[in-house]
Design a protein around this motif. Structure first.
Motif, PDB file in Angstrom:
ATOM      1  N   UNK A  80      -1.939  63.611 -33.234  1.00 51.96           N
ATOM      2  CA  UNK A  80      -2.535  63.859 -31.917  1.00 51.96           C
ATOM      3  C   UNK A  80      -3.795  64.721 -31.996  1.00 51.96           C
ATOM      4  N   UNK A  81      -4.396  64.839 -33.189  1.00 51.92           N
ATOM      5  CA  UNK A  81      -5.570  65.682 -33.351  1.00 51.92           C
ATOM      6  C   UNK A  81      -5.221  67.091 -33.787  1.00 51.92           C
ATOM      7  N   UNK A  82      -3.959  67.490 -33.575  1.00 50.21           N
ATOM      8  CA  UNK A  82      -3.509  68.831 -33.959  1.00 50.21           C
ATOM      9  C   UNK A  82      -2.686  68.803 -35.250  1.00 50.21           C
ATOM     10  N   UNK A  83      -2.674  67.659 -35.956  1.00 46.19           N
ATOM     11  CA  UNK A  83      -1.689  67.465 -37.034  1.00 46.19           C
ATOM     12  C   UNK A  83      -1.769  68.533 -38.122  1.00 46.19           C
ATOM     13  N   UNK A  84      -2.974  68.971 -38.512  1.00 47.59           N
ATOM     14  CA  UNK A  84      -3.082  69.972 -39.571  1.00 47.59           C
ATOM     15  C   UNK A  84      -2.435  71.286 -39.143  1.00 47.59           C
ATOM     16  N   UNK A  85      -2.728  71.705 -37.918  1.00 44.52           N
ATOM     17  CA  UNK A  85      -2.172  72.961 -37.410  1.00 44.52           C
ATOM     18  C   UNK A  85      -0.657  72.837 -37.191  1.00 44.52           C
ATOM     19  N   UNK A  86      -0.226  71.676 -36.704  1.00 42.05           N
ATOM     20  CA  UNK A  86       1.217  71.473 -36.518  1.00 42.05           C
ATOM     21  C   UNK A  86       1.952  71.501 -37.857  1.00 42.05           C
ATOM     22  N   UNK A  87       1.342  70.899 -38.884  1.00 44.55           N
ATOM     23  CA  UNK A  87       1.975  70.877 -40.202  1.00 44.55           C
ATOM     24  C   UNK A  87       2.102  72.287 -40.764  1.00 44.55           C
ATOM     25  N   UNK A  88       1.055  73.089 -40.598  1.00 42.94           N
ATOM     26  CA  UNK A  88       1.111  74.479 -41.075  1.00 42.94           C
ATOM     27  C   UNK A  88       2.147  75.270 -40.299  1.00 42.94           C
ATOM     28  N   UNK A  89       2.177  75.091 -38.983  1.00 40.03           N
ATOM     29  CA  UNK A  89       3.166  75.805 -38.173  1.00 40.03           C
ATOM     30  C   UNK A  89       4.581  75.381 -38.541  1.00 40.03           C
ATOM     31  N   UNK A 111       7.537  65.329 -44.469  1.00 41.28           N
ATOM     32  CA  UNK A 111       8.125  65.587 -43.150  1.00 41.28           C
ATOM     33  C   UNK A 111       7.075  65.172 -42.120  1.00 41.28           C
ATOM     34  N   UNK A 112       7.375  64.142 -41.339  1.00 38.46           N
ATOM     35  CA  UNK A 112       6.396  63.543 -40.439  1.00 38.46           C
ATOM     36  C   UNK A 112       5.967  64.509 -39.332  1.00 38.46           C
ATOM     37  N   UNK A 113       4.664  64.532 -39.088  1.00 41.02           N
ATOM     38  CA  UNK A 113       4.068  65.321 -38.007  1.00 41.02           C
ATOM     39  C   UNK A 113       3.347  64.355 -37.073  1.00 41.02           C
ATOM     40  N   UNK A 114       3.456  64.573 -35.767  1.00 40.83           N
ATOM     41  CA  UNK A 114       2.839  63.645 -34.820  1.00 40.83           C
ATOM     42  C   UNK A 114       1.324  63.633 -34.968  1.00 40.83           C
ATOM     43  N   UNK A 127       3.639  67.567 -43.000  1.00 41.49           N
ATOM     44  CA  UNK A 127       4.288  68.706 -43.645  1.00 41.49           C
ATOM     45  C   UNK A 127       5.205  68.185 -44.755  1.00 41.49           C
ATOM     46  N   UNK A 128       5.930  69.070 -45.413  1.00 40.92           N
ATOM     47  CA  UNK A 128       6.902  68.670 -46.431  1.00 40.92           C
ATOM     48  C   UNK A 128       8.215  69.392 -46.179  1.00 40.92           C
ATOM     49  N   UNK A 129       9.261  68.903 -46.822  1.00 43.42           N
ATOM     50  CA  UNK A 129      10.574  69.529 -46.769  1.00 43.42           C
ATOM     51  C   UNK A 129      11.278  69.250 -48.087  1.00 43.42           C
ATOM     52  N   UNK A 130      12.347  69.986 -48.391  1.00 48.73           N
ATOM     53  CA  UNK A 130      13.067  69.745 -49.648  1.00 48.73           C
ATOM     54  C   UNK A 130      13.557  68.305 -49.741  1.00 48.73           C
ATOM     55  N   UNK A 131      13.488  67.741 -50.925  1.00 44.66           N
ATOM     56  CA  UNK A 131      13.923  66.363 -51.151  1.00 44.66           C
ATOM     57  C   UNK A 131      15.412  66.245 -50.887  1.00 44.66           C
ATOM     58  N   UNK A 132      15.779  65.283 -50.059  1.00 43.34           N
ATOM     59  CA  UNK A 132      17.180  65.072 -49.725  1.00 43.34           C
ATOM     60  C   UNK A 132      17.779  64.032 -50.653  1.00 43.34           C
ATOM     61  N   UNK A 133      19.020  64.276 -51.052  1.00 42.77           N
ATOM     62  CA  UNK A 133      19.717  63.311 -51.904  1.00 42.77           C
ATOM     63  C   UNK A 133      19.984  62.051 -51.105  1.00 42.77           C
TER      64      UNK A 133
END
Length: 295
Positions: free
Chosen positions: A157-166, A152-155, A282-288
């Motif tokens: 901008x330097x905050x990517x780790x925190x954005x992915x966790x959030x 799941x793509x995260x922008x 981040x990640x999300x459930x695999x979509x068919x």
């Protein structure tokens, strides 16, 4: 006018042929991938979308060039027509041949430029397929598919780790926001200096951070777009009391905070995702794979 209409008709015919050829290529690509191979079918969907977008962009650019060329020719015809008033028949014929020659040169120059552009696109496509970014993406897709997950793509901008966790926490209804996550990370590090200070050194001297340097580091974690890494992940694991797992293309799965018996936060670490280098997603459930027209 007749010449412009002929050029438009020829371009439209060329575009129809290229679209037909692409559809044949897409059908061949679909037939080559088994329907039960979810990973390859997902990649197939991305490849098809990319090919269609590239062809549409190419066609739009060619139409724009043809339109501009037609308008330029018409303007030159009007200007040259005014300039030739009063000239004898022989001089007018010479002017007409000159205009024709200039228009032909423009068309030849544009055709050469378009050919060069297509060659660059082809080279870039080969480079992307063989490049480190593409290979990294394929390896990660395979690893994630084994867990029925996808990126799941995260922008960036330097905050990517925190954005992915959030993003992960928000999917559970526990989102905290970027500012709060950074604050908790910095506060935990300040309260457990001995756990983090030995791993921080001055890049110029190689000496361990002083107390002031460590405070400056924590302040940057809290209030700037400072990039997060292993130390910050460890701090967040303890602050949130949640395990964190990090997928990498060429390394084993990193597990932090396994002592916490809860659903882990799952991140994807990418070395070659962007021109700036390292990045977290981040990640999300695999979509068919969506239903496709097999006709």
């Amino acid at each position: 006018m007749e010449e412009a209409e002929t050029a438009e008709e020829a371009l439209a015919k060329q575009h129809r042929k290229e679209k037909k050829d692409l559809q044949a290529k897409i059908q061949s690509m679909k037939n080559a991938v088994p329907k039960n191979d979810k990973k390859r079918r997902k990649q197939l969907t991305d490849d098809i979308a990319r090919l269609e977008a590239e062809l549409n962009q190419k066609h739009e650019e060619e139409l724009r060039q043809l339109t501009n060329s037609t308008v330029t020719d018409k303007v030159e015809e009007v200007v040259n027509g005014i300039e030739t008033i009063g000239l004898d028949t022989e001089e007018q014929n010479d002017g007409k041949q000159s205009r024709t020659s200039k228009a032909q040169k423009r068309r030849e120059k544009k055709a050469a430029m378009e050919k060069e552009r297509e060659a660059r696109i082809a080279e870039a496509e080969v480079e992307n397929l063989q490049g480190s970014r593409h290979q990294e993406s394929l390896k990660l897709q395979q690893k994630l598919a084994e867990r029925q997950l996808q990126i799941r793509e995260i922008q960036s901008d330097g905050h990517c780790m925190y954005r992915a966790i959030d993003d992960q926490l928000a999917s559970r209804g526990q989102g905290m926001g970027l500012k709060e996550l950074r604050a908790q990370t910095a506060n935990y590090m300040r309260c457990h200096t001995d756990d983090f200070l030995p791993f921080l050194t001055n890049p110029n001297t190689g000496d361990m951070f002083s107390a002031d340097e460590f405070e400056k580091y924590c302040s940057d974690v809290e209030s700037t777009a400072a990039w997060g890494g292993q130390l910050e992940l460890r701090a967040l694991t303890e602050a949130l009391k949640l395990p964190i797992e990090v997928f990498q293309a060429d390394a084993p799965l990193i597990k932090i905070g396994e002592e916490y018996d809860k659903l882990p936060v799952v991140l994807v670490y990418m070395r070659h995702a962007y021109g700036l280098g390292e990045h977290y997603n981040s990640v999300e459930p695999l979509k068919e794979l969506s239903n496709e027209d097999e006709g």
